[in-house]
Write a protein that holds these residues in place. Structure first.
Motif, PDB file in Angstrom:
ATOM      1  N   CYS A 175       0.772  -1.343  -0.045  1.00  0.00           N
ATOM      2  CA  CYS A 175       0.132   0.062  -0.065  1.00  0.00           C
ATOM      3  C   CYS A 175       0.752   1.200  -0.210  1.00  0.00           C
ATOM      4  CB  CYS A 175      -0.815  -0.034   1.324  1.00  0.00           C
ATOM      5  SG  CYS A 175      -2.416  -1.115   0.867  1.00  0.00           S
ATOM      6  N   ARG A 176       2.120   1.278   0.152  1.00  0.00           N
ATOM      7  CA  ARG A 176       3.058   2.255   0.151  1.00  0.00           C
ATOM      8  C   ARG A 176       2.892   3.134  -1.369  1.00  0.00           C
ATOM      9  NH1 ARG A 176       6.693  -1.030   2.140  1.00  0.00           N
ATOM     10  NH2 ARG A 176       7.585  -1.475   0.102  1.00  0.00           N
ATOM     11  N   PHE A 177       2.309   2.530  -2.266  1.00  0.00           N
ATOM     12  CA  PHE A 177       2.147   3.266  -3.456  1.00  0.00           C
ATOM     13  C   PHE A 177       1.041   4.334  -3.354  1.00  0.00           C
ATOM     14  CE2 PHE A 177      -1.377   0.077  -4.012  1.00  0.00           C
ATOM     15  CZ  PHE A 177      -2.226   0.931  -4.708  1.00  0.00           C
ATOM     16  N   LEU A 178       0.283   4.322  -2.255  1.00  0.00           N
ATOM     17  CA  LEU A 178      -0.819   5.304  -2.020  1.00  0.00           C
ATOM     18  C   LEU A 178      -0.043   6.784  -1.487  1.00  0.00           C
ATOM     19  CD1 LEU A 178      -3.766   3.226  -0.765  1.00  0.00           C
ATOM     20  CD2 LEU A 178      -3.487   4.406  -2.876  1.00  0.00           C
ATOM     21  N   GLN A 179       0.979   6.436  -0.923  1.00  0.00           N
ATOM     22  CA  GLN A 179       1.627   7.460  -0.123  1.00  0.00           C
ATOM     23  C   GLN A 179       2.100   8.456  -1.213  1.00  0.00           C
ATOM     24  OE1 GLN A 179       4.442   5.844   2.509  1.00  0.00           O
ATOM     25  NE2 GLN A 179       2.974   4.540   3.638  1.00  0.00           N
ATOM     26  N   PRO A 180       2.306   9.782  -0.757  1.00  0.00           N
ATOM     27  CA  PRO A 180       2.768  10.858  -1.608  1.00  0.00           C
ATOM     28  C   PRO A 180       4.227  10.749  -1.739  1.00  0.00           C
ATOM     29  CG  PRO A 180       2.148  11.765   0.409  1.00  0.00           C
ATOM     30  CD  PRO A 180       1.894  10.525   0.584  1.00  0.00           C
ATOM     31  N   LYS A 181       4.762  11.291  -2.880  1.00  0.00           N
ATOM     32  CA  LYS A 181       6.103  11.037  -3.477  1.00  0.00           C
ATOM     33  C   LYS A 181       7.292  11.278  -2.231  1.00  0.00           C
ATOM     34  CE  LYS A 181       5.654  11.666  -8.339  1.00  0.00           C
ATOM     35  NZ  LYS A 181       4.288  11.218  -8.622  1.00  0.00           N
ATOM     36  N   GLU A 182       6.866  12.376  -1.690  1.00  0.00           N
ATOM     37  CA  GLU A 182       7.827  12.751  -0.508  1.00  0.00           C
ATOM     38  C   GLU A 182       7.561  11.873   0.957  1.00  0.00           C
ATOM     39  OE1 GLU A 182       3.966  15.285  -0.195  1.00  0.00           O
ATOM     40  OE2 GLU A 182       5.423  14.744  -1.716  1.00  0.00           O
ATOM     41  N   GLY A 183       6.705  10.789   0.621  1.00  0.00           N
ATOM     42  CA  GLY A 183       6.392   9.647   1.842  1.00  0.00           C
ATOM     43  C   GLY A 183       5.537  10.269   2.819  1.00  0.00           C
ATOM     44  N   ALA A 184       5.299   9.290   3.738  1.00  0.00           N
ATOM     45  CA  ALA A 184       4.188   9.347   4.770  1.00  0.00           C
ATOM     46  C   ALA A 184       4.743  10.133   6.198  1.00  0.00           C
ATOM     47  CB  ALA A 184       3.367   8.139   4.938  1.00  0.00           C
ATOM     48  N   GLY A 185       5.828  10.380   6.184  1.00  0.00           N
ATOM     49  CA  GLY A 185       6.442  10.603   7.511  1.00  0.00           C
ATOM     50  C   GLY A 185       6.586   9.665   8.402  1.00  0.00           C
ATOM     51  N   PRO A 186       6.402   9.959   9.714  1.00  0.00           N
ATOM     52  CA  PRO A 186       6.872   9.049  10.869  1.00  0.00           C
ATOM     53  C   PRO A 186       6.077   8.020  10.901  1.00  0.00           C
ATOM     54  CG  PRO A 186       6.870  11.341  11.588  1.00  0.00           C
ATOM     55  CD  PRO A 186       6.460  11.458  10.384  1.00  0.00           C
ATOM     56  N   VAL A 187       4.848   8.032  10.432  1.00  0.00           N
ATOM     57  CA  VAL A 187       3.648   7.064  10.654  1.00  0.00           C
ATOM     58  C   VAL A 187       3.963   5.844   9.913  1.00  0.00           C
ATOM     59  CG1 VAL A 187       2.260   7.651   8.656  1.00  0.00           C
ATOM     60  CG2 VAL A 187       1.230   6.619  10.453  1.00  0.00           C
TER      61      VAL A 187
END
Length: 152
Positions: A31-43
């Protein structure tokens, strides 16, 4: 856990509706493909720790996500480890687009879900699966049913 990198093995129609993807575009992907290009941060680190630790069986995460069409949304993800014979076999996840949720509606939802989880726990327990029912679980009721009925 069985599969490396926790790929999606199934997705319901609501997941497809929220994300805008077709089933054949997502099965087999993390499911990481749903995260924004800059990433999801600490979560992201919290999610990884949850998935690969012996810690809690259920957890919730607020994750920034992006639909197929590029629109951003805030995703509330509930994950429940399905444990059999002491090993995590699957992780059942439910997501909710909370981009427009108010604090009051989120609190009310949490209260109602907690009540339902506790009720189901009382009905389904004991079983060969680990079932925990406490406020932090906040997992959907499908996870509890799956823990009892999963037969493989």
């Amino acid at each position: 856990m069985g599969e490396e990198d926790c790929p999606l093995v199934a997705a319901n129609d609501r997941f497809l509706s929220i994300t805008g993807y077709d089933r054949d575009e997502i099965i087999g992907r993390n499911c990481r493909f749903l995260q924004p290009k800059e990433g999801a941060g600490p979560v992201r680190k919290r999610m990884h720790t949850f998935l690969y630790s012996e810690g809690p069986k259920d957890e919730q995460f607020i994750v920034p996500n992006v639909r197929k069409d590029g629109t951003e949304f805030v995703n509330l993800v509930y994950m429940s480890k399905l444990v059999k014979d002491g090993e995590t076999s699957f992780v059942l996840a439910s997501q909710f687009d909370i981009s427009r949720a108010t604090a009051a509606s989120a609190t009310k939802y949490a209260e109602l879900l907690t009540r339902d989880v506790r009720t189901l726990h009382d009905v389904l327990n004991p079983s060969q699966y680990d079932i925990m029912a406490s406020y932090p679980i906040m997992a959907n009721t499908t996870a509890l049913i799956a823990r009892v009925r999963l037969d493989y």
